[in-house]
Design a protein around this motif. Sequence first.
Motif, PDB file in Angstrom:
ATOM      1  N   CYS A  21       0.813  -1.251   0.129  1.00 46.15           N
ATOM      2  CA  CYS A  21      -0.060  -0.014  -0.005  1.00 46.15           C
ATOM      3  C   CYS A  21       0.755   1.157   0.090  1.00 46.15           C
ATOM      4  O   CYS A  21       1.737   1.461   0.817  1.00 46.15           O
ATOM      5  CB  CYS A  21      -1.019   0.026   1.212  1.00 46.15           C
ATOM      6  SG  CYS A  21      -2.103  -1.386   1.172  1.00 46.15           S
ATOM      7  N   THR A  22       0.492   2.109  -0.981  1.00 48.90           N
ATOM      8  CA  THR A  22       1.137   3.224  -1.088  1.00 48.90           C
ATOM      9  C   THR A  22       0.538   4.504  -0.891  1.00 48.90           C
ATOM     10  O   THR A  22       0.736   5.742  -0.813  1.00 48.90           O
ATOM     11  CB  THR A  22       1.742   3.607  -2.468  1.00 48.90           C
ATOM     12  OG1 THR A  22       0.673   3.491  -3.552  1.00 48.90           O
ATOM     13  CG2 THR A  22       3.004   2.387  -2.832  1.00 48.90           C
ATOM     14  N   SER A  23      -0.821   4.611  -0.351  1.00 45.75           N
ATOM     15  CA  SER A  23      -1.777   5.468  -0.125  1.00 45.75           C
ATOM     16  C   SER A  23      -2.673   5.084   1.275  1.00 45.75           C
ATOM     17  O   SER A  23      -2.471   4.026   1.779  1.00 45.75           O
ATOM     18  CB  SER A  23      -2.826   5.601  -1.165  1.00 45.75           C
ATOM     19  OG  SER A  23      -3.463   4.604  -1.588  1.00 45.75           O
ATOM     20  N   ASP A  24      -3.409   5.918   1.801  1.00 44.50           N
ATOM     21  CA  ASP A  24      -4.240   5.687   2.974  1.00 44.50           C
ATOM     22  C   ASP A  24      -5.206   4.665   2.684  1.00 44.50           C
ATOM     23  O   ASP A  24      -5.432   4.121   1.607  1.00 44.50           O
ATOM     24  CB  ASP A  24      -5.014   6.725   3.148  1.00 44.50           C
ATOM     25  CG  ASP A  24      -4.383   8.254   3.439  1.00 44.50           C
ATOM     26  OD1 ASP A  24      -3.106   8.193   3.924  1.00 44.50           O
ATOM     27  OD2 ASP A  24      -4.829   9.167   3.340  1.00 44.50           O
ATOM     28  N   SER A  25      -5.503   4.100   3.887  1.00 46.07           N
ATOM     29  CA  SER A  25      -6.300   2.630   3.841  1.00 46.07           C
ATOM     30  C   SER A  25      -7.658   3.255   4.069  1.00 46.07           C
ATOM     31  O   SER A  25      -8.067   4.310   4.388  1.00 46.07           O
ATOM     32  CB  SER A  25      -5.981   1.849   4.993  1.00 46.07           C
ATOM     33  OG  SER A  25      -6.129   2.570   6.028  1.00 46.07           O
ATOM     34  N   PHE A  26      -8.679   2.041   3.880  1.00 49.23           N
ATOM     35  CA  PHE A  26      -9.982   2.229   4.026  1.00 49.23           C
ATOM     36  C   PHE A  26     -10.586   1.175   4.881  1.00 49.23           C
ATOM     37  O   PHE A  26     -10.164  -0.051   4.511  1.00 49.23           O
ATOM     38  CB  PHE A  26     -10.618   2.210   2.465  1.00 49.23           C
ATOM     39  CG  PHE A  26     -11.889   2.524   2.624  1.00 49.23           C
ATOM     40  CD1 PHE A  26     -12.899   1.355   2.424  1.00 49.23           C
ATOM     41  CD2 PHE A  26     -12.767   3.751   2.731  1.00 49.23           C
ATOM     42  CE1 PHE A  26     -14.325   1.465   2.692  1.00 49.23           C
ATOM     43  CE2 PHE A  26     -13.934   3.790   2.531  1.00 49.23           C
ATOM     44  CZ  PHE A  26     -14.851   2.794   2.543  1.00 49.23           C
ATOM     45  N   ILE A  27     -11.327   1.306   5.655  1.00 50.91           N
ATOM     46  CA  ILE A  27     -12.049  -0.153   6.328  1.00 50.91           C
ATOM     47  C   ILE A  27     -13.008  -0.369   5.814  1.00 50.91           C
ATOM     48  O   ILE A  27     -14.202   0.476   5.726  1.00 50.91           O
ATOM     49  CB  ILE A  27     -12.502   0.411   7.864  1.00 50.91           C
ATOM     50  CG1 ILE A  27     -11.211   0.942   8.504  1.00 50.91           C
ATOM     51  CG2 ILE A  27     -13.123  -0.732   8.482  1.00 50.91           C
ATOM     52  CD1 ILE A  27     -11.444   1.443  10.024  1.00 50.91           C
ATOM     53  N   ALA A  28     -13.177  -1.568   5.116  1.00 49.76           N
ATOM     54  CA  ALA A  28     -14.440  -2.116   3.948  1.00 49.76           C
ATOM     55  C   ALA A  28     -15.482  -2.648   5.179  1.00 49.76           C
ATOM     56  O   ALA A  28     -15.424  -2.559   6.526  1.00 49.76           O
ATOM     57  CB  ALA A  28     -13.910  -3.364   3.448  1.00 49.76           C
ATOM     58  N   SER A  29     -16.704  -2.350   4.504  1.00 53.06           N
ATOM     59  CA  SER A  29     -17.867  -2.662   5.358  1.00 53.06           C
ATOM     60  C   SER A  29     -17.829  -3.992   6.096  1.00 53.06           C
ATOM     61  O   SER A  29     -18.481  -4.382   7.010  1.00 53.06           O
ATOM     62  CB  SER A  29     -19.228  -2.720   4.478  1.00 53.06           C
ATOM     63  OG  SER A  29     -19.110  -3.391   3.323  1.00 53.06           O
ATOM     64  N   ASN A  30     -17.070  -5.101   5.641  1.00 52.25           N
ATOM     65  CA  ASN A  30     -16.926  -6.388   6.233  1.00 52.25           C
ATOM     66  C   ASN A  30     -15.920  -6.526   7.046  1.00 52.25           C
ATOM     67  O   ASN A  30     -15.701  -7.369   7.658  1.00 52.25           O
ATOM     68  CB  ASN A  30     -16.986  -7.403   4.991  1.00 52.25           C
ATOM     69  CG  ASN A  30     -15.492  -7.193   4.344  1.00 52.25           C
ATOM     70  OD1 ASN A  30     -14.830  -6.423   4.518  1.00 52.25           O
ATOM     71  ND2 ASN A  30     -15.362  -8.038   3.330  1.00 52.25           N
ATOM     72  N   GLY A  31     -15.092  -5.059   7.398  1.00 50.67           N
ATOM     73  CA  GLY A  31     -14.265  -5.103   8.668  1.00 50.67           C
ATOM     74  C   GLY A  31     -12.932  -5.160   8.420  1.00 50.67           C
ATOM     75  O   GLY A  31     -12.304  -3.944   9.001  1.00 50.67           O
ATOM     76  N   PRO A  32     -12.196  -5.794   7.475  1.00 52.85           N
ATOM     77  CA  PRO A  32     -10.669  -5.719   7.178  1.00 52.85           C
ATOM     78  C   PRO A  32     -10.374  -4.557   6.429  1.00 52.85           C
ATOM     79  O   PRO A  32     -11.116  -4.209   6.042  1.00 52.85           O
ATOM     80  CB  PRO A  32     -10.230  -7.047   6.591  1.00 52.85           C
ATOM     81  CG  PRO A  32     -11.651  -7.520   5.788  1.00 52.85           C
ATOM     82  CD  PRO A  32     -12.708  -6.845   6.597  1.00 52.85           C
ATOM     83  N   MET A  33      -9.157  -3.898   6.800  1.00 52.67           N
ATOM     84  CA  MET A  33      -8.662  -2.832   6.159  1.00 52.67           C
ATOM     85  C   MET A  33      -8.149  -3.173   5.071  1.00 52.67           C
ATOM     86  O   MET A  33      -7.448  -4.157   4.742  1.00 52.67           O
ATOM     87  CB  MET A  33      -7.652  -2.224   7.097  1.00 52.67           C
ATOM     88  CG  MET A  33      -8.033  -1.671   8.429  1.00 52.67           C
ATOM     89  SD  MET A  33      -6.717  -0.619   9.219  1.00 52.67           S
ATOM     90  CE  MET A  33      -6.888   1.002   8.130  1.00 52.67           C
ATOM     91  N   LYS A  70     -16.846  -1.465  -3.192  1.00 54.38           N
ATOM     92  CA  LYS A  70     -17.861  -0.707  -3.583  1.00 54.38           C
ATOM     93  C   LYS A  70     -18.652  -1.032  -4.633  1.00 54.38           C
ATOM     94  O   LYS A  70     -20.005  -0.940  -4.912  1.00 54.38           O
ATOM     95  CB  LYS A  70     -17.601   0.686  -3.326  1.00 54.38           C
ATOM     96  CG  LYS A  70     -18.579   1.702  -3.633  1.00 54.38           C
ATOM     97  CD  LYS A  70     -18.146   3.206  -3.316  1.00 54.38           C
ATOM     98  CE  LYS A  70     -19.257   4.227  -3.783  1.00 54.38           C
ATOM     99  NZ  LYS A  70     -18.809   5.465  -3.709  1.00 54.38           N
ATOM    100  N   ALA A  71     -17.950  -1.074  -5.937  1.00 55.23           N
ATOM    101  CA  ALA A  71     -18.330  -1.558  -7.069  1.00 55.23           C
ATOM    102  C   ALA A  71     -19.435  -2.701  -7.036  1.00 55.23           C
ATOM    103  O   ALA A  71     -20.370  -2.692  -7.924  1.00 55.23           O
ATOM    104  CB  ALA A  71     -17.329  -1.403  -8.274  1.00 55.23           C
ATOM    105  N   ALA A  72     -18.765  -3.681  -6.713  1.00 53.46           N
ATOM    106  CA  ALA A  72     -19.646  -4.967  -6.282  1.00 53.46           C
ATOM    107  C   ALA A  72     -21.222  -4.743  -5.679  1.00 53.46           C
ATOM    108  O   ALA A  72     -21.908  -5.401  -5.989  1.00 53.46           O
ATOM    109  CB  ALA A  72     -18.842  -5.890  -5.725  1.00 53.46           C
ATOM    110  N   SER A  73     -21.175  -3.666  -4.794  1.00 53.99           N
ATOM    111  CA  SER A  73     -22.447  -3.585  -4.100  1.00 53.99           C
ATOM    112  C   SER A  73     -23.441  -2.576  -4.756  1.00 53.99           C
ATOM    113  O   SER A  73     -24.473  -2.365  -4.402  1.00 53.99           O
ATOM    114  CB  SER A  73     -22.055  -3.095  -2.781  1.00 53.99           C
ATOM    115  OG  SER A  73     -21.624  -1.796  -2.907  1.00 53.99           O
ATOM    116  N   GLU A  74     -22.729  -1.737  -6.157  1.00 52.82           N
ATOM    117  CA  GLU A  74     -23.739  -0.912  -6.743  1.00 52.82           C
ATOM    118  C   GLU A  74     -24.314  -1.537  -7.594  1.00 52.82           C
ATOM    119  O   GLU A  74     -23.915  -2.286  -8.296  1.00 52.82           O
ATOM    120  CB  GLU A  74     -22.795   0.346  -6.965  1.00 52.82           C
ATOM    121  CG  GLU A  74     -22.485   1.318  -5.938  1.00 52.82           C
ATOM    122  CD  GLU A  74     -21.771   2.572  -6.566  1.00 52.82           C
ATOM    123  OE1 GLU A  74     -21.803   2.790  -7.728  1.00 52.82           O
ATOM    124  OE2 GLU A  74     -21.412   3.304  -5.777  1.00 52.82           O
TER     125      GLU A  74
END
Length: 102
Positions: free
Chosen positions: A15-27, A37-41
């Motif tokens: 990772c070279t940029s900031d992380s994000f906490i996914a809705s299912n928990g893991p970073m 996010k694309a898979a859920s839209e």
Amino acid sequence: MTLIGEVCPRCRKCCTSDSFIASNGPMVCRTCAAQLKAASEVARQCPVDGKEMEKQAFEFVLIDKCPSCGGVWLDGGELKLIRETIKNIASSTGFLLGWLMG
């Protein structure tokens, strides 16, 4: 909290940029977060030709692209995020080049 310098558990890339906490928990990294996010839209229809558009992750921004006409559509605020990302990358690269050439 960030994952900078660590390996994303989803894509296994450093990772070279900031992380994000996914809705299912893991970073996960920002690109993986956009893909999740694309898979859920719901797929949208192209305003030009009515074909179903594809979701694509550009860095961490999710864009809609028409496979038929090639049009790219952004949600509100996404162009600003893309500009800021490019500006940050250019700034970091310029600093690094200046330091190396120093």
